[in-house]
Design a protein around this motif. Structure first.
Motif, mmCIF file in Angstrom:
data_model
loop_
_atom_site.group_PDB
_atom_site.id
_atom_site.type_symbol
_atom_site.label_atom_id
_atom_site.label_comp_id
_atom_site.label_asym_id
_atom_site.label_seq_id
_atom_site.Cartn_x
_atom_site.Cartn_y
_atom_site.Cartn_z
ATOM 1 N N SER A 93 -0.379 -5.475 10.197
ATOM 2 C CA SER A 93 -1.159 -4.284 10.527
ATOM 3 C C SER A 93 -1.377 -3.406 9.294
ATOM 4 N N LEU A 94 -2.171 -2.373 9.488
ATOM 5 C CA LEU A 94 -2.395 -1.408 8.408
ATOM 6 C C LEU A 94 -1.088 -0.734 8.001
ATOM 7 N N ARG A 95 -0.168 -0.575 8.955
ATOM 8 C CA ARG A 95 1.123 0.034 8.634
ATOM 9 C C ARG A 95 1.934 -0.870 7.717
ATOM 10 N N HIS A 96 1.756 -2.190 7.853
ATOM 11 C CA HIS A 96 2.451 -3.103 6.942
ATOM 12 C C HIS A 96 1.950 -2.926 5.508
ATOM 13 N N ILE A 97 0.672 -2.611 5.361
ATOM 14 C CA ILE A 97 0.120 -2.411 4.014
ATOM 15 C C ILE A 97 0.852 -1.280 3.313
ATOM 16 N N THR A 98 1.184 -0.226 4.061
ATOM 17 C CA THR A 98 1.862 0.923 3.457
ATOM 18 C C THR A 98 3.273 0.574 2.994
ATOM 19 N N LYS A 99 3.807 -0.562 3.454
ATOM 20 C CA LYS A 99 5.154 -0.988 3.050
ATOM 21 C C LYS A 99 5.141 -1.749 1.717
ATOM 22 N N THR A 100 3.950 -2.043 1.196
ATOM 23 C CA THR A 100 3.851 -2.802 -0.053
ATOM 24 C C THR A 100 4.431 -2.016 -1.212
ATOM 25 N N VAL A 101 5.322 -2.642 -1.960
ATOM 26 C CA VAL A 101 5.895 -2.046 -3.166
ATOM 27 C C VAL A 101 5.204 -2.709 -4.353
ATOM 28 N N LEU A 102 4.354 -1.971 -5.031
ATOM 29 C CA LEU A 102 3.503 -2.566 -6.061
ATOM 30 C C LEU A 102 4.311 -3.192 -7.199
ATOM 31 N N SER A 103 5.439 -2.581 -7.561
ATOM 32 C CA SER A 103 6.252 -3.143 -8.639
ATOM 33 C C SER A 103 6.806 -4.511 -8.243
ATOM 34 N N SER A 104 7.221 -4.655 -6.991
ATOM 35 C CA SER A 104 7.724 -5.945 -6.514
ATOM 36 C C SER A 104 6.594 -6.951 -6.371
ATOM 37 N N LEU A 105 5.430 -6.486 -5.910
ATOM 38 C CA LEU A 105 4.264 -7.361 -5.791
ATOM 39 C C LEU A 105 3.873 -7.911 -7.149
ATOM 40 N N ARG A 106 3.912 -7.067 -8.164
ATOM 41 C CA ARG A 106 3.548 -7.503 -9.514
ATOM 42 C C ARG A 106 4.504 -8.580 -10.013
ATOM 43 N N VAL A 107 5.816 -8.384 -9.802
ATOM 44 C CA VAL A 107 6.806 -9.375 -10.212
ATOM 45 C C VAL A 107 6.562 -10.697 -9.500
ATOM 46 N N TYR A 108 6.348 -10.621 -8.189
ATOM 47 C CA TYR A 108 6.107 -11.830 -7.395
ATOM 48 C C TYR A 108 4.887 -12.590 -7.895
ATOM 49 N N MET A 109 3.781 -11.892 -8.049
ATOM 50 C CA MET A 109 2.537 -12.538 -8.463
ATOM 51 C C MET A 109 2.651 -13.135 -9.865
ATOM 52 N N LYS A 110 3.271 -12.413 -10.755
ATOM 53 C CA LYS A 110 3.398 -12.903 -12.127
ATOM 54 C C LYS A 110 4.293 -14.127 -12.187
ATOM 55 N N PHE A 111 5.398 -14.095 -11.440
ATOM 56 C CA PHE A 111 6.341 -15.218 -11.478
ATOM 57 C C PHE A 111 5.738 -16.470 -10.873
ATOM 58 N N VAL A 112 5.133 -16.348 -9.683
ATOM 59 C CA VAL A 112 4.627 -17.545 -9.012
ATOM 60 C C VAL A 112 3.433 -18.150 -9.743
ATOM 61 N N GLN A 113 2.729 -17.333 -10.530
ATOM 62 C CA GLN A 113 1.558 -17.849 -11.241
ATOM 63 C C GLN A 113 1.878 -18.351 -12.644
ATOM 64 N N GLU A 114 2.990 -17.881 -13.231
ATOM 65 C CA GLU A 114 3.272 -18.235 -14.616
ATOM 66 C C GLU A 114 4.601 -18.952 -14.822
ATOM 67 N N ALA A 115 5.530 -18.823 -13.874
ATOM 68 C CA ALA A 115 6.873 -19.366 -14.118
ATOM 69 C C ALA A 115 7.388 -20.274 -13.015
ATOM 70 N N HIS A 116 6.817 -20.191 -11.828
ATOM 71 C CA HIS A 116 7.302 -20.999 -10.706
ATOM 72 C C HIS A 116 7.022 -22.475 -10.985
ATOM 73 N N PRO A 117 8.023 -23.360 -10.817
ATOM 74 C CA PRO A 117 7.841 -24.781 -11.179
ATOM 75 C C PRO A 117 7.096 -25.580 -10.120
ATOM 76 N N VAL A 118 5.898 -25.124 -9.769
ATOM 77 C CA VAL A 118 5.075 -25.835 -8.788
ATOM 78 C C VAL A 118 3.619 -25.799 -9.256
ATOM 79 N N ARG A 119 2.820 -26.706 -8.680
ATOM 80 C CA ARG A 119 1.376 -26.693 -8.907
ATOM 81 C C ARG A 119 0.705 -26.285 -7.600
ATOM 82 N N LEU A 120 0.065 -25.136 -7.602
ATOM 83 C CA LEU A 120 -0.652 -24.701 -6.411
ATOM 84 C C LEU A 120 -1.925 -25.530 -6.261
#
Length: 245
Positions: A93-120
């Motif tokens: 829901s829209l309320r879930h969007i307000t729970k997003t922590v941008l600093s954690s989102l940035r870490v997640y996105m950067k890791f899975v795209q540059e360091a995670h040992p998988v091929r998407l």
């Protein structure tokens, strides 16, 4: 990145209150088997739609604990060529969007795209809500263009996911033959418990500084060792503080 963000990668416990609550709120489950193209399916969804119970950073932390546990324990002898995450947005829901922590989102996105040992290979988003544009406004700035091209968005009740994903590999709740999601999840919850010590041991995830060699060496060797140690510490410090934009 693990050293720089210990609150996500190092200071963790699959049995602590925040992790256990997250596992009561969401399913993060690698599905059994591989697709005909030799890819692994991973399924993520909310099972409790109360936004007040949703902890965004705990979700990121549990995601990486499941991934680390999986890489350490999968021993069926078959390695996948790639991975296909499936995100079911039902109940988001829209309320879930307000729970997003941008600093954690940035870490997640950067890791899975540059360091995670998988091929998407592909990314599938099921049951897209009417406010998908608001979700994308938050996450798209963190997604590389080549990764964004892999995303397939599916409307609620659409059959289009089955054009890409073998129906038989999905949980029973989605018309598949992989078993009930609760049973599939229980296996991973038990595995997290079994691997608790491994996941919590900092030495498994941190980069340690080079240890000084024994001082019992001869004077000439000692000087040489000191130089080597200084050089080693300098390199280690540079490596630990390196940040890729």
């Amino acid at each position: 990145m693990r050293n720089k963000h210990p609150q996500i990668f190092i200071d963790r416990d699959p049995m602590d209150a925040s992790s256990q609550q997250l596992l009561q709120v969401a399913d993060l489950v690698p599905l059994p088997g591989l697709t005909p193209d030799n890819n692994k399916l991973l399924f993520y969804r909310l099972i409790d739609h109360d936004a007040d119970k949703f902890n965004f950073t705990a979700g990121i932390k549990v995601f990486f604990m499941v991934a680390d546990c999986r890489f350490a324990t999968e021993t069926d002898g078959r390695l996948s060529d790639g991975e296909i995450p499936i995100f079911d947005m039902a109940g988001y829901s829209l309320r879930h969007i307000t729970k997003t922590v941008l600093s954690s989102l940035r870490v997640y996105m950067k890791f899975v795209q540059e360091a995670h040992p998988v091929r998407l290979k592909e990314i599938h988003v099921l049951n897209c809500p009417s406010f998908l544009d608001k979700v994308l406004a938050i996450v798209k700035p963190f997604i590389k263009s080549e990764v964004f091209k892999l995303i397939h968005f599916h409307l609620p009740g659409a059959d289009t996911p089955y054009n890409h994903i073998p129906r038989s590999m999905l949980p029973e709740e989605y018309g598949g033959e992989a078993g009930k999601m609760s049973h599939l999840k229980e296996k991973w919850v038990q595995l997290l418990q079994q691997q608790r010590d491994y996941l919590m041991e900092p030495s498994n995830w941190q980069i340690d500084k080079c240890k000084k060699k024994s001082s019992s060496s001869s004077s000439s060797n000692s000087n040489s060792n000191n130089n080597n140690n200084n050089s080693c510490n300098t390199i280690t410090h540079s490596f630990k503080t390196l940040e890729i934009d």
